[in-house]
Design a protein around this motif. Sequence first.
Motif, PDB file in Angstrom:
ATOM      1  N   ILE A  18       0.826  -1.218   0.000  1.00 19.49           N
ATOM      2  CA  ILE A  18       0.000   0.000   0.000  1.00 19.49           C
ATOM      3  C   ILE A  18       0.860   1.268   0.000  1.00 19.49           C
ATOM      4  CG2 ILE A  18      -1.996  -1.042   1.149  1.00 19.49           C
ATOM      5  CD1 ILE A  18      -0.989   0.237   3.789  1.00 19.49           C
ATOM      6  N   LYS A  73       9.373   7.616   4.615  1.00 14.87           N
ATOM      7  CA  LYS A  73       9.455   6.271   4.034  1.00 14.87           C
ATOM      8  C   LYS A  73       8.123   5.533   4.112  1.00 14.87           C
ATOM      9  CE  LYS A  73      11.078   2.722   6.256  1.00 14.87           C
ATOM     10  NZ  LYS A  73      10.021   1.750   5.969  1.00 14.87           N
ATOM     11  N   PRO A  75       5.959   1.874   3.856  1.00 16.18           N
ATOM     12  CA  PRO A  75       6.292   0.553   4.411  1.00 16.18           C
ATOM     13  C   PRO A  75       6.955  -0.350   3.369  1.00 16.18           C
ATOM     14  CG  PRO A  75       3.936   0.741   3.984  1.00 16.18           C
ATOM     15  CD  PRO A  75       4.509   2.087   3.717  1.00 16.18           C
ATOM     16  N   ILE A  76       7.770  -1.264   3.867  1.00 20.24           N
ATOM     17  CA  ILE A  76       8.565  -2.136   2.996  1.00 20.24           C
ATOM     18  C   ILE A  76       8.190  -3.588   3.250  1.00 20.24           C
ATOM     19  CG2 ILE A  76      10.929  -2.902   2.474  1.00 20.24           C
ATOM     20  CD1 ILE A  76      10.444  -0.005   1.796  1.00 20.24           C
ATOM     21  N   THR A  77       8.060  -4.361   2.175  1.00 19.59           N
ATOM     22  CA  THR A  77       7.879  -5.811   2.312  1.00 19.59           C
ATOM     23  C   THR A  77       9.261  -6.458   2.367  1.00 19.59           C
ATOM     24  OG1 THR A  77       5.859  -5.727   1.008  1.00 19.59           O
ATOM     25  CG2 THR A  77       6.941  -7.878   1.198  1.00 19.59           C
ATOM     26  N   THR A  78       9.506  -7.231   3.432  1.00 17.39           N
ATOM     27  CA  THR A  78      10.751  -7.998   3.464  1.00 17.39           C
ATOM     28  C   THR A  78      10.436  -9.390   2.934  1.00 17.39           C
ATOM     29  OG1 THR A  78      11.311  -6.833   5.501  1.00 17.39           O
ATOM     30  CG2 THR A  78      12.668  -8.729   4.938  1.00 17.39           C
ATOM     31  N   ASN A  88      14.314  -2.029   6.923  1.00 20.01           N
ATOM     32  CA  ASN A  88      14.001  -1.088   8.002  1.00 20.01           C
ATOM     33  C   ASN A  88      15.090  -1.123   9.056  1.00 20.01           C
ATOM     34  OD1 ASN A  88      11.457  -0.237   6.997  1.00 20.01           O
ATOM     35  ND2 ASN A  88      10.701  -2.271   7.500  1.00 20.01           N
ATOM     36  N   GLU A 264       7.752   7.472   9.296  1.00 17.65           N
ATOM     37  CA  GLU A 264       6.998   6.425   8.604  1.00 17.65           C
ATOM     38  C   GLU A 264       5.713   6.146   9.380  1.00 17.65           C
ATOM     39  OE1 GLU A 264       9.213   2.692   8.728  1.00 17.65           O
ATOM     40  OE2 GLU A 264       9.844   3.065  10.781  1.00 17.65           O
ATOM     41  N   HIS A 267       2.560   0.748  10.766  1.00 17.70           N
ATOM     42  CA  HIS A 267       2.157  -0.518  10.139  1.00 17.70           C
ATOM     43  C   HIS A 267       3.081  -0.911   8.987  1.00 17.70           C
ATOM     44  CE1 HIS A 267       0.649   1.679   6.665  1.00 17.70           C
ATOM     45  NE2 HIS A 267       0.085   2.526   7.502  1.00 17.70           N
ATOM     46  N   GLY A 268       2.841  -2.109   8.444  1.00 20.66           N
ATOM     47  CA  GLY A 268       3.619  -2.626   7.332  1.00 20.66           C
ATOM     48  C   GLY A 268       2.948  -2.368   5.992  1.00 20.66           C
ATOM     49  N   SER A 269       3.347  -3.148   4.976  1.00 21.11           N
ATOM     50  CA  SER A 269       2.945  -2.865   3.596  1.00 21.11           C
ATOM     51  C   SER A 269       1.557  -3.424   3.253  1.00 21.11           C
ATOM     52  CB  SER A 269       3.986  -3.436   2.641  1.00 21.11           C
ATOM     53  OG  SER A 269       4.165  -4.818   2.901  1.00 21.11           O
ATOM     54  N   ALA A 270       0.911  -4.088   4.205  1.00 22.91           N
ATOM     55  CA  ALA A 270      -0.471  -4.585   4.057  1.00 22.91           C
ATOM     56  C   ALA A 270      -0.740  -5.179   2.680  1.00 22.91           C
ATOM     57  CB  ALA A 270      -1.462  -3.454   4.386  1.00 22.91           C
ATOM     58  N   PRO A 271      -0.016  -6.237   2.283  1.00 21.71           N
ATOM     59  CA  PRO A 271      -0.213  -6.788   0.930  1.00 21.71           C
ATOM     60  C   PRO A 271      -1.644  -7.257   0.693  1.00 21.71           C
ATOM     61  CG  PRO A 271       1.293  -8.169   2.250  1.00 21.71           C
ATOM     62  CD  PRO A 271       1.039  -6.932   3.037  1.00 21.71           C
ATOM     63  N   ASP A 272      -2.382  -7.583   1.796  1.00 22.42           N
ATOM     64  CA  ASP A 272      -3.759  -8.074   1.624  1.00 22.42           C
ATOM     65  C   ASP A 272      -4.704  -7.031   1.043  1.00 22.42           C
ATOM     66  OD1 ASP A 272      -3.301  -6.749   4.068  1.00 22.42           O
ATOM     67  OD2 ASP A 272      -4.952  -7.760   5.093  1.00 22.42           O
ATOM     68  N   ILE A 273      -4.366  -5.730   1.187  1.00 16.27           N
ATOM     69  CA  ILE A 273      -5.284  -4.707   0.640  1.00 16.27           C
ATOM     70  C   ILE A 273      -4.582  -3.804  -0.386  1.00 16.27           C
ATOM     71  CG2 ILE A 273      -6.857  -4.640   2.625  1.00 16.27           C
ATOM     72  CD1 ILE A 273      -5.324  -2.088   3.540  1.00 16.27           C
ATOM     73  N   ASN A 280      -5.710   3.181   4.790  1.00 17.05           N
ATOM     74  CA  ASN A 280      -5.769   4.419   5.567  1.00 17.05           C
ATOM     75  C   ASN A 280      -4.399   5.104   5.497  1.00 17.05           C
ATOM     76  OD1 ASN A 280      -6.073   6.391   7.485  1.00 17.05           O
ATOM     77  ND2 ASN A 280      -6.932   5.031   9.061  1.00 17.05           N
TER      78      ASN A 280
HETATM   79  P1  NAD Z   1       0.805  -4.996   8.264  1.00 15.11           P
HETATM   80  O1  NAD Z   1       0.933  -3.886   9.252  1.00 15.11           O
HETATM   81  O2  NAD Z   1       1.249  -4.711   6.867  1.00 15.11           O
HETATM   82  O3  NAD Z   1      -0.724  -5.482   8.218  1.00 15.11           O
HETATM   83  C1  NAD Z   1      -1.418  -5.963   9.351  1.00 15.11           C
HETATM   84  C2  NAD Z   1      -2.929  -5.796   9.162  1.00 15.11           C
HETATM   85  O4  NAD Z   1      -3.267  -4.405   9.289  1.00 15.11           O
HETATM   86  C3  NAD Z   1      -3.419  -6.226   7.789  1.00 15.11           C
HETATM   87  O5  NAD Z   1      -4.697  -6.794   7.937  1.00 15.11           O
HETATM   88  C4  NAD Z   1      -3.529  -4.931   7.009  1.00 15.11           C
HETATM   89  O6  NAD Z   1      -4.499  -4.939   5.983  1.00 15.11           O
HETATM   90  C5  NAD Z   1      -3.897  -3.934   8.108  1.00 15.11           C
HETATM   91  N1  NAD Z   1      -3.349  -2.604   7.801  1.00 15.11           N
HETATM   92  C6  NAD Z   1      -2.053  -2.227   7.900  1.00 15.11           C
HETATM   93  N2  NAD Z   1      -1.908  -0.956   7.523  1.00 15.11           N
HETATM   94  C7  NAD Z   1      -3.136  -0.517   7.171  1.00 15.11           C
HETATM   95  C8  NAD Z   1      -3.629   0.728   6.677  1.00 15.11           C
HETATM   96  N3  NAD Z   1      -2.826   1.774   6.488  1.00 15.11           N
HETATM   97  N4  NAD Z   1      -4.954   0.820   6.421  1.00 15.11           N
HETATM   98  C9  NAD Z   1      -5.785  -0.217   6.623  1.00 15.11           C
HETATM   99  N5  NAD Z   1      -5.379  -1.416   7.085  1.00 15.11           N
HETATM  100  C10 NAD Z   1      -4.059  -1.565   7.355  1.00 15.11           C
HETATM  101  O7  NAD Z   1       1.605  -6.236   8.867  1.00 15.11           O
HETATM  102  P2  NAD Z   1       2.025  -7.627   8.190  1.00 15.11           P
HETATM  103  O8  NAD Z   1       0.934  -8.118   7.308  1.00 15.11           O
HETATM  104  O9  NAD Z   1       2.499  -8.441   9.315  1.00 15.11           O
HETATM  105  O10 NAD Z   1       3.296  -7.282   7.302  1.00 15.11           O
HETATM  106  C11 NAD Z   1       3.273  -7.109   5.876  1.00 15.11           C
HETATM  107  C12 NAD Z   1       4.675  -6.747   5.408  1.00 15.11           C
HETATM  108  O11 NAD Z   1       5.043  -5.480   5.955  1.00 15.11           O
HETATM  109  C13 NAD Z   1       5.773  -7.735   5.825  1.00 15.11           C
HETATM  110  O12 NAD Z   1       6.653  -7.935   4.727  1.00 15.11           O
HETATM  111  C14 NAD Z   1       6.509  -7.022   6.945  1.00 15.11           C
HETATM  112  O13 NAD Z   1       7.866  -7.404   7.005  1.00 15.11           O
HETATM  113  C15 NAD Z   1       6.350  -5.576   6.506  1.00 15.11           C
HETATM  114  N6  NAD Z   1       6.434  -4.585   7.614  1.00 15.11           N
HETATM  115  C16 NAD Z   1       7.074  -3.411   7.311  1.00 15.11           C
HETATM  116  C17 NAD Z   1       7.126  -2.407   8.258  1.00 15.11           C
HETATM  117  C18 NAD Z   1       7.821  -1.128   7.894  1.00 15.11           C
HETATM  118  O14 NAD Z   1       8.140  -0.930   6.730  1.00 15.11           O
HETATM  119  N7  NAD Z   1       8.081  -0.228   8.851  1.00 15.11           N
HETATM  120  C19 NAD Z   1       6.549  -2.582   9.526  1.00 15.11           C
HETATM  121  C20 NAD Z   1       5.858  -3.787   9.802  1.00 15.11           C
HETATM  122  C21 NAD Z   1       5.815  -4.784   8.821  1.00 15.11           C
END
Ligand code: NAD
Length: 485
Positions: A18, A73, A75-78, A88, A264, A267-273, A280
């Motif tokens: 995202i 920055k 979020p980054i997918t590792t 990160n 930053e 949260h992370g890169s939320a690949p599911d959405i 958000n």
């Molecule tokens: P995530 O924070 O990406 O997502 C967790 C849940 O929260 C998911 O259901 C997602 O849809 C929801 N969510 C997160 N951000 C949202 C937003 N802005 N709006 C609405 N819903 C949101 O955590 P994850 O799934 O465990 O990690 C996904 C990837 O992100 C992994 O590769 C992980 O390494 C990376 N990550 C990066 C950072 C960073 O760049 N600082 C921090 C955490 C995780």
Amino acid sequence: MSASRNSVPVTIAEGDGIGPEIMRATLRVLEAAGARLTPEPIEIGERVYLRGQSSGIEPAAWDSLRRTKVFLKGPITTPQGGGYKSLNVTVRKMLGLYANVRPCVSYHPFVDSVHTTVDLVVVRENEEDLYAGIEHRQSDEVYQCLKLVSRPGCEKIVRYAFEYARTNGRRTVTCMTKDNIMKITDGLFHKVFDEVAAEYPDIATNHMIIDIGAARVATRPADFDVIVTLNLYGDILSDIAAEVTGSVGLGGSANIGTQCAMFEAVHGSAPDIAGQGVANPSGLLLGAVMMLVHIGQGDVATRVHNAWLRAIEDGVHTGDIFSQKVSALKVGTEGFADAVIERLGQEPTKLAPVRYAGGAPMTAAARITPVKPASKERVGVDVFLHWRGDPGTLGAQLSSLDGDGVKLTMISNRGVKVWPEGIPETFCTDHWRCRFESAYPGRPVTVMQVLSLIMRIGNAGLDPVKTEHLFLFDGKPGYSLGQGQ
Ligand code: NAD
């Protein structure tokens, strides 16, 4: 973005998942609010990893970061496995961003949340602890991760927490550790906390064991103000705190060093959405607000933050915080950015508005008290063996190698003493800590004696996988006893 003479160069990376969507929305709001920025885009993350750069960042990107010293920055997918290092962690450590500041606020009754009056800040140590990333496999069954904690590292983060509290009108700093178990590493953090706290009599302090502390953050977050803690605990705690305020999507985060700063979302890169336009952007936008304060644009930070509060208060919500009970309008990422832009110049009427005067750098010269070298004496060595069998047999075999001024005094398995006089119920793996100490109390052990012991062990057909030397520092043991010893 206004590129006036006083505009500030900022390195920008949209990130993965995202990231591009929420960065686009954030930059649109900043531009509309009149932020005086000159963005320098760099590419980091998944695409760079997949080009074969295992750090996730190209060497040229460091030039921009070291020039601008300010980084916004996404979020980054590792990628899992494959030897990829977390970008990160790399960026935080390479730029010396020792303090991770994560404010968590509830917006009751406008955002449905488990708790209604949260306003706490987690100040998390960002460079040390288990995140040093030093891991080894040592036997068929046992893997280790080194937990490194330094006195300067503790002092820097604890002092930052107190300075942050003072500058931001906070009253209490709570330290959280697990020093009832990790008496040497977490014990140091707690000790340094007590020492530094004495210099801030205007700030109230307390200490909690992390497990009950985390439970209390989940159940009574309103009891907390500023929390300072080690890296892993802080990472977990700030997600708990962000989640109890309504959504992890609301949390912004600053990573602060002596010279550079990175902003930053929590949260992370939320690949599911990703790619759906529903994420958000608030976490990144509130991270950007901290950035504006840091670069001295408190006026713009105030405008953006108040417009954001007003949009939240008006019930314009993205899906993650939308609720039939409290929301008025469900919007996507861009719709939310539009709602904030429409409200620039307005203030919330029920939530408390914010005021950032001129703004001030969040970077802080890290005052470190020089550590007086201790008188250090080697009094033994822990030799770790990869071995399978029963402790009695190992004890007998190793005791036969006593000599040259050292003798076997204890064997433990995963920290529990099993020789002499263990108990049969203890579960043993194939990884044994064998403690050899000076055969003559008061007489130190030399490196040569340790090396000759390792040779005797190797010649006996055993498999040493690691050694840890045992030292007295000013006469006090710098090592723990075995459990049950
Ligand atoms: P995530 O924070 O990406 O997502 C967790 C849940 O929260 C998911 O259901 C997602 O849809 C929801 N969510 C997160 N951000 C949202 C937003 N802005 N709006 C609405 N819903 C949101 O955590 P994850 O799934 O465990 O990690 C996904 C990837 O992100 C992994 O590769 C992980 O390494 C990376 N990550 C990066 C950072 C960073 O760049 N600082 C921090 C955490 C995780």
